[in-house]
Design a protein around this motif. Sequence first.
Motif, PDB file in Angstrom:
ATOM      1  N   ARG A   1     -13.167  -1.918  -0.505  1.00 29.20           N
ATOM      2  CA  ARG A   1     -12.987  -3.207   0.161  1.00 29.20           C
ATOM      3  C   ARG A   1     -13.720  -4.318  -0.594  1.00 29.20           C
ATOM      4  O   ARG A   1     -14.908  -4.215  -0.887  1.00 29.20           O
TER       5      ARG A   1
ATOM      6  N   TYR B   1      -8.936  -3.575  -2.155  1.00 33.35           N
ATOM      7  CA  TYR B   1      -8.299  -4.439  -1.163  1.00 33.35           C
ATOM      8  C   TYR B   1      -9.082  -5.734  -1.061  1.00 33.35           C
ATOM      9  O   TYR B   1     -10.249  -5.748  -0.643  1.00 33.35           O
TER      10      TYR B   1
ATOM     11  N   ILE C   1      -7.587   1.843  -5.091  1.00 33.44           N
ATOM     12  CA  ILE C   1      -7.045   0.584  -4.580  1.00 33.44           C
ATOM     13  C   ILE C   1      -8.215  -0.322  -4.221  1.00 33.44           C
ATOM     14  O   ILE C   1      -9.121   0.085  -3.483  1.00 33.44           O
TER      15      ILE C   1
ATOM     16  N   ALA D   1      -4.004   6.330   2.375  1.00 33.03           N
ATOM     17  CA  ALA D   1      -4.308   6.412   0.947  1.00 33.03           C
ATOM     18  C   ALA D   1      -5.611   7.173   0.728  1.00 33.03           C
ATOM     19  O   ALA D   1      -5.707   8.030  -0.162  1.00 33.03           O
ATOM     20  N   SER D   2      -6.594   6.891   1.552  1.00 31.10           N
ATOM     21  CA  SER D   2      -7.880   7.571   1.430  1.00 31.10           C
ATOM     22  C   SER D   2      -7.746   9.073   1.682  1.00 31.10           C
ATOM     23  O   SER D   2      -8.347   9.888   0.982  1.00 31.10           O
TER      24      SER D   2
ATOM     25  N   LEU E   1      -4.045   2.066   4.386  1.00 28.25           N
ATOM     26  CA  LEU E   1      -5.206   2.285   3.533  1.00 28.25           C
ATOM     27  C   LEU E   1      -5.910   3.594   3.899  1.00 28.25           C
ATOM     28  O   LEU E   1      -6.395   4.324   3.027  1.00 28.25           O
TER      29      LEU E   1
ATOM     30  N   VAL F   1       0.844  -1.203   0.000  1.00 26.56           N
ATOM     31  CA  VAL F   1       0.000   0.000   0.000  1.00 26.56           C
ATOM     32  C   VAL F   1       0.872   1.243   0.000  1.00 26.56           C
ATOM     33  O   VAL F   1       0.640   2.180  -0.772  1.00 26.56           O
TER      34      VAL F   1
ATOM     35  N   PHE G   1     -13.853   4.795   2.963  1.00 26.10           N
ATOM     36  CA  PHE G   1     -13.796   3.639   2.069  1.00 26.10           C
ATOM     37  C   PHE G   1     -15.151   3.394   1.398  1.00 26.10           C
ATOM     38  O   PHE G   1     -16.193   3.837   1.874  1.00 26.10           O
TER      39      PHE G   1
ATOM     40  N   VAL H   1     -10.438   3.861  -1.894  1.00 28.47           N
ATOM     41  CA  VAL H   1     -10.170   2.511  -1.404  1.00 28.47           C
ATOM     42  C   VAL H   1     -11.485   1.731  -1.405  1.00 28.47           C
ATOM     43  O   VAL H   1     -12.472   2.154  -0.790  1.00 28.47           O
TER      44      VAL H   1
END
Length: 359
Positions: free
Chosen positions: A302, A274, A272, A293-294, A290, A261, A324, A300
């Motif tokens: 999931r 995940y 991304i 990243a957000s 993560l 990541v 997310f 992101v």
Amino acid sequence: MNNSILKKGVLVLFMFVLGLQTQAQTKNITTKALPRVTILATGGTIAGSGESATKAAYTAGKVPIDILLSAVPQIHDLAKVKGEQIAQIGSQDMSVEVWLKLSKRINEIFKENSADAIVITHGTDTMEETATFLDLTVMFDKPVILVGAMRPSTAMSQDGNKNLLDAVMVAASPNSKDKGVVVVMNELVFDGRDVTKTITTSTSTFQSRNFGPIGLVYDGKVSYYYQSLRNPVKKFDVTKTTSLPQVEIIYGYADASPVTVDALLTTNVKGIVYAGMGNGNFNAAVGKSLENASKKGIIVCRSNRAGSGRITLLNEVDDAALGFVVGDDLNPQKSRILLMLSLMETSDRAKIQSNFFKY
């Protein structure tokens, strides 16, 4: 000559001529009634060739479309068929570039009204991803069918010819309209949204783990049993698109390191996916990365590594606080495609989440 005999002779001759005309008209009507099916070839195992009929080794994509069609002459009894070579690759080399080329060509064919249905010959490795991409980007409700094979055309027990015949049969069926993109393999019809490859080598590899096939092809007949209510309400217009936002998939596992990541944070990645454990879960270290990243504006999503089931929003993970989105029941590779297409239009998380819940 007796008038009675003469009249009978004239009547017989008249009926004979009338019969010939009726046959010609019927033949003409039958020919006109055949649906027009264009087959777009991309390569794959169905077009593979090996040195031995009894060994597994082969090279994908070697056989051109005209040779594939000549091996199954029965398809011409079902439809007016013509072939076109789009690519000649193993589907492990499938790319966004080829996806865009396929989608644009399909939309062009349907816009010109030069075909009633389209069949795509494709390798099995990424067929499910191509099916999802086309399901989201083909703007017409005409049938689009993907088909492939698990054994090359030179194998003693090759399955490509039968699969191709079945695919054309599905394309020619009037009941295939409004089904979205489908995959036809091993006498089964799968919704392109739900289908996935589940076994590395078996001819029964394609399954829809959550919901099963929507129909079957057997003994020259196509039978449908249900239709997904999750076919896309929204389509993405890629007719002028040349590239898509970069989205990567990260796989979750016990004691996973956040290094992957963190590495992506130094790139131009926009999203991304995940593939988490269980209900899309991650350990604390990966979760922190993560979250970072957000905060940097990367979306992101999931998903899960389990292969079936759905990811629930705001369950163990506070998705709202972390920023997310969840992929619902789409697997990671299909989630990636929807996220790429969504990011083409918006970076608003609420709108992107809505796309996942509607598709």
